[in-house]
Write a protein that holds these residues in place. Sequence first.
Motif, short mmCIF file in Angstrom:
data_model
loop_
_atom_site.label_atom_id
_atom_site.label_comp_id
_atom_site.label_asym_id
_atom_site.label_seq_id
_atom_site.Cartn_x
_atom_site.Cartn_y
_atom_site.Cartn_z
N HIS A 1 0.83 -1.20 0.00
CA HIS A 1 0.00 0.00 0.00
C HIS A 1 0.87 1.26 0.00
O HIS A 1 1.94 1.29 0.62
CB HIS A 1 -0.91 0.03 1.24
N ASP B 1 -13.10 14.51 -6.00
CA ASP B 1 -13.00 13.15 -6.53
C ASP B 1 -11.59 12.81 -6.97
O ASP B 1 -11.37 11.85 -7.73
CB ASP B 1 -13.97 12.96 -7.70
N SER C 1 -8.00 11.23 -7.20
CA SER C 1 -7.51 9.90 -6.85
C SER C 1 -6.63 9.94 -5.60
O SER C 1 -6.38 8.91 -4.98
CB SER C 1 -6.73 9.29 -8.02
N PHE D 1 -7.44 10.91 -2.79
CA PHE D 1 -8.23 10.52 -1.64
C PHE D 1 -8.62 9.05 -1.65
O PHE D 1 -9.45 8.61 -0.84
CB PHE D 1 -9.48 11.40 -1.54
N LEU D 2 -8.03 8.29 -2.56
CA LEU D 2 -8.27 6.84 -2.63
C LEU D 2 -7.11 6.07 -2.02
O LEU D 2 -6.89 4.90 -2.33
CB LEU D 2 -8.47 6.41 -4.09
N LEU D 3 -6.37 6.73 -1.13
CA LEU D 3 -5.20 6.12 -0.49
C LEU D 3 -5.39 6.15 1.03
O LEU D 3 -4.70 6.87 1.74
CB LEU D 3 -3.93 6.88 -0.89
N PRO D 4 -6.32 5.35 1.54
CA PRO D 4 -6.65 5.44 2.97
C PRO D 4 -5.53 5.03 3.91
O PRO D 4 -5.57 5.36 5.10
CB PRO D 4 -7.85 4.49 3.11
N ASN E 1 -11.81 16.46 2.50
CA ASN E 1 -11.50 15.06 2.24
C ASN E 1 -10.14 14.63 2.78
O ASN E 1 -9.83 13.44 2.77
CB ASN E 1 -11.55 14.78 0.73
N LYS F 1 -9.99 11.78 5.13
CA LYS F 1 -10.09 10.38 4.68
C LYS F 1 -8.79 9.61 4.87
O LYS F 1 -8.68 8.48 4.40
CB LYS F 1 -10.53 10.34 3.22
#
Length: 256
Positions: free
Chosen positions: A24, A42, A44, A46-49, A69, A72
């Motif tokens: 990850h 939106d 990307s 913010f798609l790395l939690p 965001n 997140k």
Amino acid sequence: MKYWKEGTDCCSWDGVTCDPVTGHVIGLDLSCNRLYGNILSDSSLFLLPQLQWLNLAHNDFNDSEISSNFAKFPSLTHLNLSYSHFSGQVPREISRLSKLVSLDLSTDYYSVGELEFEGPVMKELVQNMTELKELILDCVNMSSVQFRSLTSISSSLTSLSLSSCELCGSFPGNIFRLPDLRMIRLDKNSALTGIFPKVNWSSSLRLLDVSYTSFLGQLPDSIGDIKFLEYLDMKYCKFSLVQFPHPLVTIHNFNF
């Protein structure tokens, strides 16, 4: 980012750090990359939690607001958005990053006040970020912050920099006693008052700058017991004239 190539392992890209076990992405250093524009909700990003480190310093986000965001990233320990032309209110959601160790939202002198911390947000930040060691907010507008919200700041704090923050009122003396505090900058807040504690200073203190503030009173002899103190700036304050008791310190333009 010009070296990022689609189809290759992103963990090999410049500025990207991955967990060696899970793969990850846990760190992103995109500082000084000439990024420009708004960070969309939106994105990307913010798609790395699992992200733990994020550095976006020294870019140009076109005076956009800091996105809510950013909350997140529940594992985030280091967040640096400094000198990247953000403006508006710091979102309350930032205070949910309870694992933060370092937060830097500072901006340059030409953008003083464009980014603002509301009092309730700062209060929640201090309450929730119990592991915070570095808080750097130079030139962020904090004129509405009540100092009683800072009295419960993390006891692990090592660096506090609030230069040119439009602070007003009396600064809480207990912060000078935090055991690990090494650096505190409160300079260029002309309406900020305060009195140095008479005893129990942080023995770790190396830098203290209260220049161009309205700190007052007599300089306590106990300041001479801070054996690691290297830099002290008190020019244009309202201290009573006394003989300074610390022969090893470098006093920068010490004026009363």
